[in-house]
Design an enzyme around this catalytic site. Structure first.
Site, PDB file in Angstrom:
ATOM      1  N   GLY A 190       0.689  -1.257  -0.119  1.00  0.00           N
ATOM      2  CA  GLY A 190      -0.191  -0.011  -0.081  1.00  0.00           C
ATOM      3  C   GLY A 190       0.749   1.147  -0.208  1.00  0.00           C
ATOM      4  N   GLY A 244       0.622   5.781   0.230  1.00  0.00           N
ATOM      5  CA  GLY A 244      -0.040   6.861   0.708  1.00  0.00           C
ATOM      6  C   GLY A 244       0.681   8.130   0.558  1.00  0.00           C
ATOM      7  N   GLY A 245      -0.034   9.311   0.722  1.00  0.00           N
ATOM      8  CA  GLY A 245       0.554  10.331   0.579  1.00  0.00           C
ATOM      9  C   GLY A 245       1.934  10.698   1.397  1.00  0.00           C
ATOM     10  CG  MET A 246       3.221  10.953   6.206  1.00  0.00           C
ATOM     11  SD  MET A 246       2.391  11.218   7.721  1.00  0.00           S
ATOM     12  CE  MET A 246       1.569   9.535   8.152  1.00  0.00           C
ATOM     13  CB  ALA A 247       3.965   6.392   5.192  1.00  0.00           C
ATOM     14  CB  VAL A 282       1.876  -0.046   3.972  1.00  0.00           C
ATOM     15  CG1 VAL A 282       1.811  -1.489   5.003  1.00  0.00           C
ATOM     16  CG2 VAL A 282       1.191   1.073   4.598  1.00  0.00           C
ATOM     17  CE  LYS A 285       0.652   4.087   7.396  1.00  0.00           C
ATOM     18  NZ  LYS A 285      -0.600   4.783   7.851  1.00  0.00           N
ATOM     19  CG  ASP A 309      -8.303   9.846   6.827  1.00  0.00           C
ATOM     20  OD1 ASP A 309      -9.405  10.238   5.993  1.00  0.00           O
ATOM     21  OD2 ASP A 309      -7.334   9.477   6.356  1.00  0.00           O
TER      22      ASP A 309
END
Length: 612
Positions: A17, A19-22, A24, A39, A133
């Protein structure tokens, strides 16, 4: 990163996975011999204080929650410049991926999944965490259909008054625009009710296959959250009950004060949609103005009742006064502390009490059934009318509860709540529901005891046999008693007897045993007994037993021990013959203890003993 070993322990296997920050990764934990998810904060954000702070806050939030419906955190660390969080690995897919593959999810399945999501949200809220969220992308569904909430990346500790935008983020809105609440869209503080709004959006998408608000830009979607009302889910999808639509619409209220106030409250209404699909049970908190109007109406009604009562009391007192004047000369010349008992049978309770008190008497009230007098009417008095009664002696007035009997109708085929409400209106004192498997709709009465269409006493218990549903028993181990009760109620079960027990490895105050095995089937409404761990006082021991040499037979030996805190206690007292004895000692404290040995009243020796 594939093949890289983080902190000498976690072997990175694959990306699962982004995401914008991290990012996974799936990894193998060499120390624990298991698959985990890691993560990792993206390298470009390692020097960005805002992203580092958000990443650290996710770790802090995740460390405060541990629940079967939350992706639990296992470890957190830094390897060189790389920050990472280790979580349990969920072998499955996100709820978003499930919706994309299947489209709308069947209402029965969606309800069960939503109750699990609410259980996780309720646990987070009880531990001071607001997720902020909640969205299908952050909800995992494993291959066995178990639901787990993930990603506390923008979660807020309730002690911190954080709004939907944060300093350092260039004013950008945190959370996902399709799922966040109107107050988040306005940049206001997000609280527990904001999470429940997001759960409502997730349910809307699960049941219809689409979000309630969409648009070409994020700004247009945010404005719709603030100003537009969502369409009924029944306009998009057939098969959605009126009750389910009403529950989701309340969760999506623009006014946070009219939404569900707790996750447990929303879960309880979701369960009702199964047995009451016709709806009508969802209620909204009243506006302050409406509450004030009702209070004012009640004040006016009480004032009218008091005026009527005063008029009635004045009339009764006037009659009594006339009677007293007629007997006044005899009364005051013969006695000053007695009165003639009036006939109060047939009068209303309050009027009878007032009449007796006007005479100086004291009334005691008892209640009983009567076939001759209506409810609230005095039908017996402990002193006959005309008798002279001392003012200090209480007089018992027996007030009618109405007839003892009622006609028990056949409530078979009716919803349980309607049957119970009908019997309560008749004054029935005791009712019980027994759930069984049946082809009838859930919550429907299938049998009534005692025999229907007969006359019964109001104090005879009525037992309803009700069509129930089977529920899989969840695991309560490790939960506090309050958390266990919340989970049981969300599942449609009830907490039974609570006992205490010892469990060396358990946290004091948490559940260590339950009367029903995990994943066992049981009927809705069943009670589950639990055992809660009790704290154990620490006990410390010396490296070896204390040696005591007794020189003479028949010596009276006394040992006292002084702990580092200054507390002195007797640790041995007895008569011993000549010889060497080894005495086992224990203490609730560590450190150096002083043991004094006395024989026949004379202190013979002092020894120092170290407890660890």
């Amino acid at each position: 990163m594939i093949g890289h070993v983080i902190s000498g322990r976690y072997v990175v296997q694959a990306v699962v996975g982004t995401g914008g920050m991290a990012v996974v990764y799936r990894a193998f934990d060499k120390k624990k011999n298991r698959i985990v998810a890691i993560k990792v904060l993206r390298p470009e954000y390692e020097s960005d204080e805002e992203f580092v702070r958000r990443f650290s806050r996710e770790a802090e939030a995740a460390s405060k929650v541990s629940h079967e419906n939350i992706v639990n955190m296992l470890d957190v660390g830094i390897d060189g410049d790389m920050r990472y969080i280790v979580m349990e690995y969920v072998d499955g897919q996100t709820l978003k991926e499930m919706i994309r593959q299947r489209g709308a999810i069947h209402p029965d399945t969606a309800i069960r999944m939503a109750i699990r999501i609410l259980a996780a949200v309720d646990h987070a809220h009880r531990n001071g965490i607001v997720h902020r969220d909640i969205k299908p992308q952050n909800i995992m569904v494993d291959n066995q259909g178990r639901v787990k909430v993930a990603d506390f990346g923008i979660a807020r500790l309730k002690a911190a008054q954080t709004t939907a935008t944060e300093e350092g983020s260039n004013g950008s809105v945190l959370g996902s625009v399709h799922y966040f609440s109107p107050e988040q869209a306005r940049g206001e503080v997000a609280d527990e009710k904001s999470d429940l709004y997001s759960v409502g959006v997730v349910m809307y998408e699960m049941l219809t296959g689409q979000v309630p608000f969409d648009g070409e830009t994020s700004v247009s979607v945010a404005l719709k959250h603030v100003s537009e009302e969502p369409k009924s889910m029944r306009d998009h999808q057939e098969g959605i009950s009126k009750a389910l639509d009403e529950v989701v619409m309340r969760a999506l209220c623009k006014d946070a004060s009219k939404r569900y106030q707790t996750a447990a409250e929303m879960a309880a209404d979701l369960r009702k949609t199964i047995s009451h699909p016709q709806g009508g049970f969802v209620t909204y908190p009243k506006d302050p103005e409406e509450v004030e109007r009702e209070k004012e109406e009640r004040r006016r009604r009480r004032a009218r009742d008091r005026r009527r009562l005063r008029k009635t009391v004045i009339a009764v007192v006037s009659v009594v006064v006339v009677l007293l004047i007629a007997a006044g000369i005899w009364y005051f010349t013969n006695t000053s502390n007695t009165y003639v008992m009036p006939d109060l049978v047939g009068q209303e309770q309050l009027l009878a009490q007032d009449a007796l008190e006007q005479l100086g008497g004291v009334a005691e009230i008892e209640y009983g059934y009567s076939e001759d007098f209506e409810e609230g009417i005095v039908f017996a008095q402990s002193r006959r009318n005309g008798a002279r009664v001392k003012t200090a002696v209480p007089v018992t007035l027996t007030v009618s509860l109405g007839s003892q009997w009622y006609y028990l109708l056949d409530y078979t085929g009716q919803p349980l709540e309607e049957a119970e409400e009908a019997l309560r209106a008749l004054g029935v004192e005791s009712m019980e529901a027994l759930y069984v498997e049946s082809d009838a709709p859930v919550g429907t009465v299938v049998a009534v005891s005692p025999e229907v269409d007969t006359t019964q006493a109001k104090d005879t218990p009525v037992i309803f046999t009700v069509s129930g549903q089977r529920i899989l028993m969840p695991s309560l181990t490790g939960l506090t008693l309050e958390e266990a009760q919340s989970l049981l109620e969300a599942e449609g079960l009830a907490l039974g007897a609570v006992s205490e027990g010892e469990a060396p490895d358990a946290v004091p105050g948490t559940v260590v045993a339950q009367s029903v095995e995990v994943n066992s089937e049981l009927m809705a409404g069943a009670t589950v007994d639990v055992t809660v761990s009790q704290g154990r006082e620490a006990v410390f021991y010396p490296a070896s037993k204390l040696s005591v040499v007794v020189p003479l037979n028949g010596s009276n030996v006394l040992l006292t021990m002084t702990a580092p805190s200054g507390t002195t206690q007797e640790v041995y007292h007895g008569v011993l013959n000549a010889g060497t004895y080894r005495i086992a000692l224990t203490s609730a404290e560590t450190g150096e203890h002083t043991v004094r040995i006395s024989m026949d009243g004379v202190e013979m020796e002092t020894q120092t003993v170290m407890f660890e």
